[in-house]
Design a protein around this motif. Structure first.
Motif, short mmCIF file in Angstrom:
data_model
loop_
_atom_site.label_atom_id
_atom_site.label_comp_id
_atom_site.label_asym_id
_atom_site.label_seq_id
_atom_site.Cartn_x
_atom_site.Cartn_y
_atom_site.Cartn_z
N UNK A 194 -7.38 -38.17 -22.10
CA UNK A 194 -8.22 -37.26 -22.73
C UNK A 194 -7.40 -36.29 -23.94
N UNK A 195 -6.06 -36.24 -23.31
CA UNK A 195 -5.19 -35.40 -24.47
C UNK A 195 -3.90 -36.14 -24.84
N UNK A 196 -3.77 -37.33 -24.71
CA UNK A 196 -2.65 -38.06 -24.92
C UNK A 196 -1.13 -37.68 -24.51
N UNK A 197 -1.21 -36.97 -23.27
CA UNK A 197 -0.06 -36.58 -22.87
C UNK A 197 -0.19 -36.22 -21.18
N UNK A 198 0.55 -35.90 -20.35
CA UNK A 198 0.62 -35.41 -19.05
C UNK A 198 1.78 -35.01 -18.55
N UNK A 199 1.99 -33.79 -17.66
CA UNK A 199 3.02 -33.40 -17.29
C UNK A 199 3.33 -33.80 -15.79
N UNK A 200 4.35 -34.51 -15.35
CA UNK A 200 4.41 -35.19 -13.92
C UNK A 200 4.97 -34.05 -12.85
N UNK A 201 5.40 -33.16 -13.56
CA UNK A 201 6.03 -31.99 -12.56
C UNK A 201 5.03 -30.93 -12.25
N UNK A 202 4.06 -30.54 -13.09
CA UNK A 202 3.18 -29.45 -12.82
C UNK A 202 2.26 -29.62 -11.63
N UNK A 203 2.11 -28.69 -10.91
CA UNK A 203 1.10 -28.74 -9.60
C UNK A 203 -0.33 -28.90 -10.22
N UNK A 204 -0.96 -29.74 -9.41
CA UNK A 204 -2.42 -29.78 -9.58
C UNK A 204 -3.26 -29.45 -8.44
N UNK A 205 -4.51 -29.24 -8.80
CA UNK A 205 -5.48 -28.86 -7.94
C UNK A 205 -6.78 -29.33 -8.01
N UNK A 206 -7.52 -29.54 -6.99
CA UNK A 206 -9.06 -30.04 -6.94
C UNK A 206 -9.72 -28.65 -6.84
N UNK A 207 -10.89 -28.50 -7.77
CA UNK A 207 -11.77 -27.57 -7.64
C UNK A 207 -13.11 -27.62 -7.04
N UNK A 208 -13.59 -28.93 -7.26
CA UNK A 208 -15.22 -29.53 -6.80
C UNK A 208 -14.97 -30.71 -6.38
N UNK A 209 -15.91 -31.27 -5.43
CA UNK A 209 -15.79 -32.74 -5.00
C UNK A 209 -17.34 -32.94 -5.36
N UNK A 210 -17.66 -34.04 -5.95
CA UNK A 210 -18.85 -34.58 -6.42
C UNK A 210 -19.15 -35.96 -5.67
#
Length: 690
Positions: free
Chosen positions: A585-601
């Motif tokens: 989607x954006x051409x890059x990503x950060x391996x260190x930043x924390x990730x969260x789930x918001x919704x489950x579908x």
């Protein structure tokens, strides 16, 4: 859910109601035989065109109505009711202090540079927005208990408003704890049995209160009108096809029952266009073309959609006529440009086309039904791009009436009627090009890497011009482009979507998220047990809305797809899946930043019996049935042969200029293009000198 018929024939019928025509596609699952039919729409009551057309189809082709086992309907009733604000008188019930939330919205102007244009007024006036003393907290805890006295007081307030037909119940944080909403809804349904009640925790149980409130209010606004239409049509269709199971197409790309559609009419807001995208994916797969940009041009509007690897793009939020809807929907971009779009001179003296349309009544001037205003169809008639008859001879075109309609514009601009017609076509083409740019270039996709697929009654008339403007050098015209939306309906499966909010960090033990997944799977399997009788197989698709912590928007990440029981992957697998989607989607990503789930579908799919359409080899008739002068550009008219598509077998190659006619559509092949008919009887057009 699916009934089986013991007779040799087993027909499935798809009906798509458009602004100008109502289209029918029928397929015999036993032999693969396909029938198509068109008739003018009846905007005052869409069901009349559906019923008359269904009878005409069975009589014209000698189909025993008793052998129709499935009837799939793509409807515009919800869309039109919303666009015209012709729904119910509705009330909103919400937590004390939040009655103005649906009016405040996101505090953004509809058009940032227009200081006069305001957002549409809420569907429930302020006098019909009622507060109730209760409060659920941000973790689902009860902060202020809902008392029976408060509910009784609300009921008495509503009794003083006898005009109310629908009520939307939207409480803060009810997506985490729906107990208060359920108590209110139960009391209202008991006190007002004839009033429709929509509950936000049932309609759209996700966070973001404005979107949840707006979607639920729209559902309440549509319920009476759509519910009456659905129930009436179901009864009337039964009189024609007594053994047919009735399915309604939803905006997310699958069928649901009539009862479900009446309960959640907001899910049908983009029913017809979504069916076209499904039909386009199926038609492209027949020619092994999986990356497609659709160009669905009807009488009133043009819909475009991006299909990658044979799958339609899905959006979670859409604005329709200024009203926010948050539900899974096929990602379609719509502009007011179609065959019936009216051309006019603006106050600045410049030529403009659309979004106003002549529609089905009275229609373009050339249709001889009382229309007098110049439209895109009239321009195409003047340019020689349309045959004398349409819809298999049921409609005769009058060029003189088209000329009479366009002459005032031509005279005002000091042009010939042909030059004015070229201008009209050029402007509507640029409107369509902008629509395609919105779903490709503006989102990081190169349209030149896709194949353009035109359909709808007017798709083939403008496809070559649109493709050339975008640098696309390949076009695929399906076998029956004018009824592809109806074709998509009979290709569709039963489908239901489930969602639950789940705020969870993607790290270590994911027990809380796994429990939410298990609960959704339980709901999905219960739905399949109830609805999927007679289905060939079932699929469950699990996806998560994920984001970096601190971001305001999330990405949908698919993590499981199959017939088995899906489970939540571990945190490392989830991180890898999120990184891949973020990179795309954006051409890059950060391996260190924390990730969260918001919704489950969870999407549950019950695959219905299908059969590939029988490919009948046409009788070879490569000779044109007529040659006429056609305008393609300012250079003037060119003698152009006209071919009947039903006589073009696989392997046929025709160099432009040419006009290819058929029952449901017309395809223009300019001098700088050629077409070839492939084994699936799709026409592949190659654009030269792009």
């Amino acid at each position: 859910m699916l009934q089986q018929n013991s007779s040799r024939q087993n027909w499935v019928v798809g009906v798509d109601v458009g602004g100008t025509f109502t289209d029918f596609s029928a397929r015999d699952l036993t032999t693969g035989r396909v029938l198509i039919h068109k008739r003018p729409s009846t905007p005052d009551d869409p069901s009349r065109a559906v019923l008359h057309g269904l009878r005409e189809l069975t009589e014209k082709y000698h189909v025993d109505p008793g052998t129709i086992t499935r009837f799939a309907h793509g409807t515009t009733v919800a869309t039109n009711a919303l666009l015209q604000r012709k729904g119910a008188e509705v009330a909103l019930v919400t937590t004390k202090g939040f009655r103005d939330l649906v009016e405040i919205g996101r505090q953004v102007r509809p058009h940032i540079y227009d200081l006069h244009l305001d957002a549409p007024q809420p569907l429930a006036s302020r006098a019909l927005r009622f507060e109730i003393d209760e409060r659920i907290g941000p973790t689902g805890e009860v902060v202020r208990e809902l008392s029976d006295a408060s509910i009784d007081g609300l009921v008495e307030q509503l009794r003083k408003q006898p005009e109310i037909e629908g009520v939307a119940v939207c409480l803060i944080f009810s997506f985490l704890n729906p107990a208060h909403e359920k108590r209110i809804a139960a009391a209202l349904r008991e006190a007002f049995p004839n009033v429709f009640v929509s509950v936000s925790s049932e309609v759209q149980p996700e966070f973001r209160e404005f979107e949840r409130f707006s979607t639920t209010l729209i559902n309440a606004f549509l319920q009476p009108e759509v519910g009456r239409y659905m129930n009436r049509l179901k009864l009337e269709v039964t009189t024609v096809a007594p053994n047919a199971e009735f399915g309604i197409f939803q905006s997310s790309g699958g069928l649901m029952s009539v009862d479900r559609a009446a309960q959640f009419p907001v899910r049908t807001a983009l029913s017809g266009p979504a069916a076209g995208a499904v039909g386009a994916a199926g038609a492209g797969a027949m020619s092994e073309i999986l990356d497609v940009i659709t160009l669905d041009i009807g009488g009133t509007s043009t819909d475009v959609c991006l299909i990658q690897a044979g799958r339609t793009a899905i959006a979670s939020t859409r604005d329709i006529s200024g009203f926010r809807i948050r539900l899974p929907m096929v990602d379609i971009h719509t502009v007011g440009a179609g065959g019936g779009s009216i051309a006019r001179l603006g106050k600045d003296g410049l030529l403009k086309v659309g979004p106003e349309s002549a529609g089905a009544v009275p229609g373009p001037a050339c249709y001889r039904r009382g229309g007098t205003l110049p439209t895109v169809s009239d321009a195409n008639v003047i340019l020689g791009r349309l045959p004398v008859t349409l819809t298999g001879g049921d409609m005769t075109i009058d060029r003189n009436l088209a000329v009479k309609a366009v002459e005032p514009i031509a005279s005002e601009l000091g042009l010939s009627v042909e030059q004015a017609a070229l201008g009209i076509v050029g402007i509507v083409t640029s409107n369509m090009v902008r629509a395609i740019r919105a779903v490709t270039i503006e989102r990081g996709y190169d349209p030149r890497k896709f194949v353009l697929m035109p359909f709808g009654g007017a798709g083939g008339l403008h496809a070559a011009d649109v493709a050339r403007s975008l640098g696309i050098n390949r076009i695929v015209v399906p076998r029956a482009p004018g009824i592809l939306c109806a074709e998509g309906l009979i290709l569709s499966d039963l489908q239901e979507d489930f969602v639950a909010s789940c705020r969870a960090r993607v790290i270590g033990d994911m027990g809380s998220a796994a429990a939410v997944v298990a609960d959704l799977v339980k709901q999905g399997e219960a739905w399949l047990a109830q609805e999927s009788e007679g289905a060939l197989e079932t699929h469950l698709v699990l996806s998560l809305d994920m984001r970096y912590v601190g971001q305001n928007y999330e990405l949908a990440v698919e993590v499981a797809n199959g017939s088995g029981h899906p489970v939540l992957p571990d945190s490392e697998q989830l991180r890898a899946a999120f990184f891949a989607e973020y990179l795309r989607a954006y051409g890059h990503y950060d391996q260190q930043a924390p990730i969260e789930i918001v919704n489950v579908r969870l999407r549950t799919i019950a695959k219905l019996p299908q059969r590939q359409s029988a490919t009948e080899t046409p009788v070879k008739k490569l000779e044109p049935f007529e040659t006429k002068d056609v305008w393609f550009d300012e250079a003037g008219s060119v003698p152009t042969p006209m071919f009947d598509r039903s006589g073009l077998p696989a392997g046929t190659i025709i160099k432009g200029p040419a006009i290819i006619t058929q029952l449901d559509s017309t395809t223009v092949v300019p001098p700088w293009a050629q077409i070839a008919v492939d084994a699936a009887l799709n026409m592949i057009m190659e654009i030269k000198n792009v």
